[in-house]
Design a protein around this motif. Structure first.
Motif, PDB file in Angstrom:
ATOM      1  N   ALA A 174       0.837  -1.208   0.000  1.00 27.69           N
ATOM      2  CA  ALA A 174       0.000   0.000   0.000  1.00 27.69           C
ATOM      3  C   ALA A 174       0.869   1.253   0.000  1.00 27.69           C
ATOM      4  O   ALA A 174       1.997   1.243   0.508  1.00 27.69           O
ATOM      5  N   GLU A 175       0.332   2.330  -0.555  1.00 27.15           N
ATOM      6  CA  GLU A 175       1.061   3.596  -0.619  1.00 27.15           C
ATOM      7  C   GLU A 175       0.241   4.691   0.045  1.00 27.15           C
ATOM      8  O   GLU A 175      -0.945   4.861  -0.261  1.00 27.15           O
ATOM      9  N   ILE A 176       0.875   5.415   0.952  1.00 23.55           N
ATOM     10  CA  ILE A 176       0.225   6.558   1.594  1.00 23.55           C
ATOM     11  C   ILE A 176       0.701   7.807   0.855  1.00 23.55           C
ATOM     12  O   ILE A 176       1.827   8.276   1.052  1.00 23.55           O
ATOM     13  N   ALA A 177      -0.162   8.320  -0.018  1.00 24.92           N
ATOM     14  CA  ALA A 177       0.242   9.417  -0.899  1.00 24.92           C
ATOM     15  C   ALA A 177       0.617  10.680  -0.139  1.00 24.92           C
ATOM     16  O   ALA A 177       1.422  11.481  -0.620  1.00 24.92           O
ATOM     17  N   THR A 178       0.046  10.866   1.031  1.00 23.03           N
ATOM     18  CA  THR A 178       0.311  12.079   1.812  1.00 23.03           C
ATOM     19  C   THR A 178       1.435  11.886   2.821  1.00 23.03           C
ATOM     20  O   THR A 178       1.682  12.769   3.635  1.00 23.03           O
ATOM     21  N   GLY A 179       2.110  10.750   2.785  1.00 25.84           N
ATOM     22  CA  GLY A 179       3.282  10.534   3.617  1.00 25.84           C
ATOM     23  C   GLY A 179       2.978  10.437   5.105  1.00 25.84           C
ATOM     24  O   GLY A 179       1.891  10.016   5.515  1.00 25.84           O
ATOM     25  N   LEU A 180       3.947  10.856   5.911  1.00 22.92           N
ATOM     26  CA  LEU A 180       3.821  10.759   7.364  1.00 22.92           C
ATOM     27  C   LEU A 180       2.666  11.604   7.883  1.00 22.92           C
ATOM     28  O   LEU A 180       1.934  11.188   8.793  1.00 22.92           O
ATOM     29  N   THR A 181       2.483  12.787   7.292  1.00 20.10           N
ATOM     30  CA  THR A 181       1.371  13.648   7.717  1.00 20.10           C
ATOM     31  C   THR A 181       0.031  12.956   7.495  1.00 20.10           C
ATOM     32  O   THR A 181      -0.854  12.991   8.354  1.00 20.10           O
ATOM     33  N   GLY A 182      -0.115  12.314   6.355  1.00 19.52           N
ATOM     34  CA  GLY A 182      -1.349  11.588   6.076  1.00 19.52           C
ATOM     35  C   GLY A 182      -1.538  10.414   7.018  1.00 19.52           C
ATOM     36  O   GLY A 182      -2.663  10.127   7.458  1.00 19.52           O
ATOM     37  N   ALA A 183      -0.437   9.706   7.337  1.00 20.31           N
ATOM     38  CA  ALA A 183      -0.527   8.572   8.266  1.00 20.31           C
ATOM     39  C   ALA A 183      -1.007   9.035   9.636  1.00 20.31           C
ATOM     40  O   ALA A 183      -1.878   8.398  10.252  1.00 20.31           O
ATOM     41  N   LEU A 184      -0.465  10.150  10.107  1.00 18.15           N
ATOM     42  CA  LEU A 184      -0.913  10.695  11.397  1.00 18.15           C
ATOM     43  C   LEU A 184      -2.382  11.121  11.315  1.00 18.15           C
ATOM     44  O   LEU A 184      -3.138  10.965  12.278  1.00 18.15           O
ATOM     45  N   GLY A 185      -2.759  11.656  10.154  1.00 17.11           N
ATOM     46  CA  GLY A 185      -4.159  12.046   9.972  1.00 17.11           C
ATOM     47  C   GLY A 185      -5.092  10.845  10.000  1.00 17.11           C
ATOM     48  O   GLY A 185      -6.183  10.906  10.585  1.00 17.11           O
ATOM     49  N   ILE A 186      -4.672   9.733   9.389  1.00 19.96           N
ATOM     50  CA  ILE A 186      -5.485   8.513   9.395  1.00 19.96           C
ATOM     51  C   ILE A 186      -5.625   7.985  10.819  1.00 19.96           C
ATOM     52  O   ILE A 186      -6.711   7.542  11.229  1.00 19.96           O
ATOM     53  N   ILE A 187      -4.550   8.043  11.595  1.00 16.97           N
ATOM     54  CA  ILE A 187      -4.625   7.630  13.001  1.00 16.97           C
ATOM     55  C   ILE A 187      -5.621   8.523  13.747  1.00 16.97           C
ATOM     56  O   ILE A 187      -6.436   8.039  14.536  1.00 16.97           O
ATOM     57  N   GLY A 188      -5.579   9.834  13.450  1.00 16.79           N
ATOM     58  CA  GLY A 188      -6.517  10.757  14.084  1.00 16.79           C
ATOM     59  C   GLY A 188      -7.955  10.462  13.722  1.00 16.79           C
ATOM     60  O   GLY A 188      -8.843  10.498  14.579  1.00 16.79           O
ATOM     61  N   VAL A 189      -8.205  10.137  12.451  1.00 18.51           N
ATOM     62  CA  VAL A 189      -9.563   9.786  12.020  1.00 18.51           C
ATOM     63  C   VAL A 189     -10.008   8.495  12.707  1.00 18.51           C
ATOM     64  O   VAL A 189     -11.159   8.369  13.140  1.00 18.51           O
ATOM     65  N   GLY A 190      -9.096   7.523  12.826  1.00 16.90           N
ATOM     66  CA  GLY A 190      -9.420   6.278  13.503  1.00 16.90           C
ATOM     67  C   GLY A 190      -9.811   6.510  14.956  1.00 16.90           C
ATOM     68  O   GLY A 190     -10.767   5.918  15.466  1.00 16.90           O
ATOM     69  N   ILE A 191      -9.087   7.399  15.627  1.00 16.93           N
ATOM     70  CA  ILE A 191      -9.404   7.741  17.018  1.00 16.93           C
ATOM     71  C   ILE A 191     -10.770   8.420  17.094  1.00 16.93           C
ATOM     72  O   ILE A 191     -11.607   8.068  17.934  1.00 16.93           O
ATOM     73  N   LEU A 192     -10.980   9.397  16.219  1.00 14.24           N
ATOM     74  CA  LEU A 192     -12.260  10.116  16.218  1.00 14.24           C
ATOM     75  C   LEU A 192     -13.414   9.166  15.951  1.00 14.24           C
ATOM     76  O   LEU A 192     -14.477   9.266  16.580  1.00 14.24           O
ATOM     77  N   PHE A 193     -13.213   8.246  15.024  1.00 13.69           N
ATOM     78  CA  PHE A 193     -14.263   7.269  14.719  1.00 13.69           C
ATOM     79  C   PHE A 193     -14.557   6.379  15.931  1.00 13.69           C
ATOM     80  O   PHE A 193     -15.716   6.060  16.207  1.00 13.69           O
ATOM     81  N   SER A 194     -13.514   5.965  16.638  1.00 15.62           N
ATOM     82  CA  SER A 194     -13.696   5.006  17.732  1.00 15.62           C
ATOM     83  C   SER A 194     -14.483   5.582  18.899  1.00 15.62           C
ATOM     84  O   SER A 194     -15.128   4.834  19.644  1.00 15.62           O
ATOM     85  N   LEU A 195     -14.454   6.902  19.081  1.00 14.55           N
ATOM     86  CA  LEU A 195     -15.032   7.508  20.287  1.00 14.55           C
ATOM     87  C   LEU A 195     -16.532   7.262  20.408  1.00 14.55           C
ATOM     88  O   LEU A 195     -17.041   7.018  21.501  1.00 14.55           O
ATOM     89  N   TRP A 196     -17.254   7.326  19.287  1.00 14.14           N
ATOM     90  CA  TRP A 196     -18.706   7.142  19.387  1.00 14.14           C
ATOM     91  C   TRP A 196     -19.049   5.713  19.776  1.00 14.14           C
ATOM     92  O   TRP A 196     -19.989   5.478  20.548  1.00 14.14           O
TER      93      TRP A 196
END
Length: 314
Positions: A174-196
């Motif tokens: 797999a390729e993360i087109a946005t690099g490390l910043t995008g990876a951190l963003g995906i982790i943030g979205v995963g956290i936000l999703f998990s809260l509900w």
């Protein structure tokens, strides 16, 4: 799922914390009653105490962490190896030039967040069954801080698990087109999703006060939410009734926001906006929907916890 921790271990945890030390309203010293100072607790202190306690419980019993991580890893490997060619053709018709591994990894990141959130209520039921929850209720700790500290511990573990999935996905091609910043963003979205779902799982635990009911109720939703969304295939390739359901499915918003960061383009399938350029048009709507859902269900969970009394859990 996970077996209840021993009451002795949790009792030692409580005794070591400010809340545990101040549970008693008064102590006998030489025949005289000495009142305990209950004003020493602070909100952040109570959050920190509960954050440490729930992480210690996870270290003592890592089985649940392993199970919630292994299942998404199996999905990642099986879907890419078994369905990769068929699903890859469907993906390329909608998003040319994208490998199925790259398309799938954001969905698996959301899946691991969901699977980890399912276990949150089970841990609370364990506390109820072994009597630790009752001790917390009669302690001077702020009940909102109790929930926030528990949630913070679970969010920390979810962030680590999502990072592992992203690393494994890269190893699989797999390729993360946005690099490390995008990876951190995906982790943030995963956290936000998990809260509900963490809030939902804990609310279910307080309402049922039964481990089997909590497990069944939480797991009953897990797979329908995943498969009736844009997680594994583009939404336009799915039947009309699934597309309709997916528009109201939180998984769709989480997956599309994470996938927009992964691909560095707007792939939000249920909300069309033109507020920004590129990927942000797919990320921001998903984040706003998830944040609203988190607040609503978080308030419900805190309300139920604040209304709980020690007699409710005996």
């Amino acid at each position: 799922m996970s077996p209840p921790d021993s009451g002795g271990a949790d009792s030692r945890d409580a005794a070591a914390t400010p809340g545990g030390a101040e549970t008693a309203g008064a102590t006998e010293t030489g025949g005289a009653t000495a009142t305990v100072d209950r004003t020493a607790n602070t909100f952040l202190g109570d959050v920190w105490v509960n954050f440490k306690r729930w992480n210690l419980k996870a270290v003592r019993n890592p089985f649940v962490l392993v199970v919630s991580l292994v299942q998404p890893i199996i999905f990642l490997i099986l879907f890419t190896e078994v369905f990769g060619n068929v699903a890859g053709d469907a993906v390329n018709r909608g998003i040319p030039g994208i490998g199925y591994e790259t398309y799938l990894v954001p969905a698996i990141a959301i899946q691991v967040a969901l699977a980890a959130a399912v276990t949150s209520g089970i841990g609370l039921v364990n506390d109820i069954e072994n009597g630790m929850f009752e001790k917390v209720l009669v302690s001077p700790m702020n009940r909102t801080a109790v929930f926030v500290g528990k949630t913070a511990a679970e969010v920390f573990r979810i962030a680590v698990q999502v990072a592992i999935i992203l690393g494994l996905g890269v190893l699989l091609g797999a390729e993360i087109a946005t690099g490390l910043t995008g990876a951190l963003g995906i982790i943030g979205v995963g956290i936000l999703f998990s809260l509900w779902f963490i809030a939902f799982s804990n609310a279910l635990a307080i309402l049922t006060r039964d481990q089997e009911s909590t497990i069944i109720g939480a797991n009953l939703l897990q797979f329908p939410l995943l498969f009736l969304s844009s997680a594994f295939l583009p939404l336009e390739t799915l039947p009309g009734w699934i597309q309709t359901f997916a528009r109201f499915n939180p998984v769709t918003y989480g997956v599309d926001a994470a996938r927009s960061l992964m691909l560095d383009r707007d792939v939000m399938t249920v909300v069309e906006v033109a507020w920004f350029d590129g990927a942000l048009n797919g990320v921001v709507p998903g984040v706003l929907v998830l944040a609203g859902l988190d607040i609503a269900l978080g308030l419900v969970a805190v309300y139920l916890l604040s209304r709980a009394s020690s007699s409710d859990v005996r």
